[in-house]
Design a protein around this motif. Structure first.
Motif, PDB file in Angstrom:
ATOM      1  N   SER A 390      -3.757  -4.204   9.016  1.00  0.00           N
ATOM      2  CA  SER A 390      -2.620  -4.787   8.299  1.00  0.00           C
ATOM      3  C   SER A 390      -3.047  -5.482   7.010  1.00  0.00           C
ATOM      4  N   SER A 391      -4.341  -5.464   6.700  1.00  0.00           N
ATOM      5  CA  SER A 391      -4.841  -6.152   5.515  1.00  0.00           C
ATOM      6  C   SER A 391      -4.286  -5.497   4.256  1.00  0.00           C
ATOM      7  N   GLY A 392      -3.913  -6.310   3.281  1.00  0.00           N
ATOM      8  CA  GLY A 392      -3.411  -5.760   2.023  1.00  0.00           C
ATOM      9  C   GLY A 392      -2.607  -6.775   1.236  1.00  0.00           C
ATOM     10  N   ILE A 393      -2.435  -6.487  -0.040  1.00  0.00           N
ATOM     11  CA  ILE A 393      -1.675  -7.332  -0.956  1.00  0.00           C
ATOM     12  C   ILE A 393      -0.502  -6.514  -1.477  1.00  0.00           C
ATOM     13  N   ASP A 394       0.693  -7.055  -1.409  1.00  0.00           N
ATOM     14  CA  ASP A 394       1.882  -6.341  -1.873  1.00  0.00           C
ATOM     15  C   ASP A 394       1.791  -6.047  -3.373  1.00  0.00           C
ATOM     16  N   PHE A 395       2.323  -4.903  -3.763  1.00  0.00           N
ATOM     17  CA  PHE A 395       2.417  -4.595  -5.189  1.00  0.00           C
ATOM     18  C   PHE A 395       3.808  -4.039  -5.486  1.00  0.00           C
ATOM     19  N   PRO A 396       4.264  -4.142  -6.749  1.00  0.00           N
ATOM     20  CA  PRO A 396       5.620  -3.684  -7.104  1.00  0.00           C
ATOM     21  C   PRO A 396       5.779  -2.181  -6.906  1.00  0.00           C
ATOM     22  N   LYS A 397       6.956  -1.791  -6.457  1.00  0.00           N
ATOM     23  CA  LYS A 397       7.273  -0.373  -6.289  1.00  0.00           C
ATOM     24  C   LYS A 397       8.546  -0.012  -7.041  1.00  0.00           C
ATOM     25  N   GLU A 398       8.891  -0.836  -8.034  1.00  0.00           N
ATOM     26  CA  GLU A 398      10.062  -0.599  -8.884  1.00  0.00           C
ATOM     27  C   GLU A 398       9.648  -0.926 -10.315  1.00  0.00           C
ATOM     28  N   MET A 399      10.063  -0.087 -11.285  1.00  0.00           N
ATOM     29  CA  MET A 399       9.476  -0.146 -12.615  1.00  0.00           C
ATOM     30  C   MET A 399       9.721  -1.465 -13.336  1.00  0.00           C
ATOM     31  N   PHE A 400      10.939  -1.982 -13.311  1.00  0.00           N
ATOM     32  CA  PHE A 400      11.196  -3.218 -14.049  1.00  0.00           C
ATOM     33  C   PHE A 400      10.369  -4.373 -13.487  1.00  0.00           C
ATOM     34  N   GLU A 401      10.266  -4.437 -12.174  1.00  0.00           N
ATOM     35  CA  GLU A 401       9.440  -5.478 -11.542  1.00  0.00           C
ATOM     36  C   GLU A 401       7.972  -5.289 -11.919  1.00  0.00           C
ATOM     37  N   ALA A 402       7.522  -4.034 -11.938  1.00  0.00           N
ATOM     38  CA  ALA A 402       6.129  -3.754 -12.269  1.00  0.00           C
ATOM     39  C   ALA A 402       5.815  -4.149 -13.711  1.00  0.00           C
ATOM     40  N   VAL A 403       6.726  -3.859 -14.622  1.00  0.00           N
ATOM     41  CA  VAL A 403       6.523  -4.216 -16.028  1.00  0.00           C
ATOM     42  C   VAL A 403       6.442  -5.726 -16.193  1.00  0.00           C
ATOM     43  N   ARG A 404       7.310  -6.454 -15.519  1.00  0.00           N
ATOM     44  CA  ARG A 404       7.261  -7.926 -15.598  1.00  0.00           C
ATOM     45  C   ARG A 404       5.921  -8.449 -15.079  1.00  0.00           C
ATOM     46  N   ALA A 405       5.422  -7.832 -14.011  1.00  0.00           N
ATOM     47  CA  ALA A 405       4.155  -8.287 -13.434  1.00  0.00           C
ATOM     48  C   ALA A 405       2.982  -8.000 -14.361  1.00  0.00           C
TER      49      ALA A 405
END
Length: 448
Positions: A390-405
């Motif tokens: 279950s180890s892991g770090i969440d990452f964006p899977k939607e473009m607008f959210e990803a661009v902001r990040a």
């Protein structure tokens, strides 16, 4: 005439002697979405460019969207008068184009190495990262692996169809890893490899992948990161051309079928010092752990590079060997960062997250910035998947959210260049807005 021009002129003249039937050469460069733009030059004019004549193209060609249009981005495009920018020929890249009806050549061009490089040109972004690492005594060795799909050349109702092989005329609708699939599609696959090698690319292993019409071709390891990314970019161009010649379409679309595996761009990277020692293997592999930690830290902020469009985001839905979180592991293909079993000399990171449709220059640049950040910060990574599934770090899977990040992440802005990050994020935002401005049949079916 300086030594560089003399060498370029010798390269052009040797090419003309070997391929006297070639009258035109495509001078090409990769834009932000990963498409080639450029001009077709008469080969005698190419001699003049090689000898020192100035080569210019519009600066804003680099900013083209996926559909080829320009977006208002900062002071560029509609606010700068669309100025020209100097390009130069990339030595060693003048090669024959074997898949066109008429004899042609092609040669890479770039703004890197000119008096005023374009800060947001993908090849220039990678070049600056590699130069910085070299000043620090870090020398990457890189190998790309690219998956792709073959489709029938004719679409049906706008949708791709499974390819049919020449031997049986059966559709490739029962995908598996069986070696017989390589035999069934041998004519097109063999010519893809031949065309790749004609460009000076060390194409090695061919694999039949899990999807219908899906294959993978690997390249040899290189101690020149720019050249490794050149190979990946040029491979995409030749593969599409050879496929059409054989009555197929080749696509590096990341997720062409929802029910079948997506196509990835896997990148193997190891780091060496000037004496040839593997930096990741020192001190009982402690630098490896630090490098992994740096990559995992920056990964959620680099998603617009690794998954550059809506379809590429679809690939991150948790199908076979596709990570849904930023993770790592030893010999684990479910991890974003896989550490293949190897000896000390070849210890490396295999970065598996990027889609096959990503820009290879930018993918490698982002990976190297993550490795660099990790080595310098010296942090420990999260637990590998081998210890905790279950180890892991969440990452964006939607473009607008990803661009902001991505846009305001300080290490990325410093490592890739603040101007590039701003331009790239706005390009992705505008492309996604344009993609959404269409009402499809399903929307009418659901909501009328």
């Amino acid at each position: 005439m300086d030594a560089v021009c003399a060498d370029l002129l010798a390269e052009v003249r040797a090419f003309r002697q070997r391929y006297p039937e070639v009258r035109y050469v495509d001078l090409i460069c990769l834009d932000i979405p990963g498409h080639f733009y450029g001009k077709r030059y008469p080969i005698d004019m190419l001699e003049k460019v090689a000898a020192g004549s100035v080569l210019k193209l519009p600066q804003n060609c680099v900013l083209l969207g996926v559909q080829g249009g320009l977006f208002p981005i900062g002071d560029y495009c509609f606010n700068d008068g669309d100025p020209d920018a100097v390009r130069r020929l990339v030595p060693g890249t003048l090669k024959p184009v074997t898949w066109e009806a008429q004899p042609l050549g092609q040669m890479l061009i770039t703004s890197d190495g000119t008096e005023k490089p374009i800060e947001f040109e993908p090849r220039e972004v990678l070049a600056q990262v590699l130069k910085r690492l070299a000043r620090k005594g870090i020398h990457p060795v890189v190998a790309f692996e690219l998956e792709f799909y073959l489709f029938d050349k004719k679409l049906r109702d706008g949708l791709p169809q499974f390819p049919r092989d020449d031997l049986t005329d059966d559709a490739d609708d029962q995908p598996n890893l069986h070696i017989e699939r390589l035999s069934r599609f041998a004519p097109v696959l063999d010519e893809m490899v031949e065309a790749t090698r004609a460009q000076g690319i060390d194409a090695t292993v061919i694999t039949a992948e899990l999807g219908p019409g899906q294959f993978e071709i690997n390249f040899g390891h290189l101690d020149d990161g720019l050249r490794a990314a050149d190979w990946a970019a040029l491979f995409c161009r030749s593969t599409r051309g050879v496929a059409l010649k054989h009555g197929y379409r080749a696509s590096f679309m990341a997720k062409p079928y929802l029910q079948h595996p997506g196509s990835g761009m896997h990148v193997h990277v190891s780091l060496y010092d000037s004496a040839g020692n593997n930096l990741l293997a020192a001190n009982e592999q402690q630098p490896l752990r630090h490098a992994v930690a740096g990559c995992l830290e920056l990964l959620p902020h680099s998603m617009p590079i690794f998954a550059p469009n809506q379809n590429s985001m679809r690939r991150l839905g948790g199908t076979v060997n596709t990570a849904t979180k930023a993770s790592w592991g030893f010999e684990d293909r479910d991890a974003c960062l896989r550490i293949p079993e190897s000896d000390v000399k070849n210890l490396r990171v295999e970065y598996r997250l990027a889609g096959a449709d990503a820009n290879p220059y930018l993918v490698l640049a982002a990976i190297l910035v993550g490795l660099e950040q990790g080595l310098e910060s010296g942090k420990e990574p999260i637990a590998p998947l081998n210890e905790d599934r279950s180890s892991g770090i969440d990452f964006p899977k939607e473009m607008f959210e990803a661009v902001r990040a991505m846009q305001h992440q300080p290490q990325l802005r410093e490592g890739l260049g603040a101007e590039f990050v701003d331009v790239y994020c706005e390009n992705k935002r505008q492309d996604h807005l344009a993609f959404m401005q269409e009402i499809g049949a399903r929307e009418y079916r659901w909501y009328m």
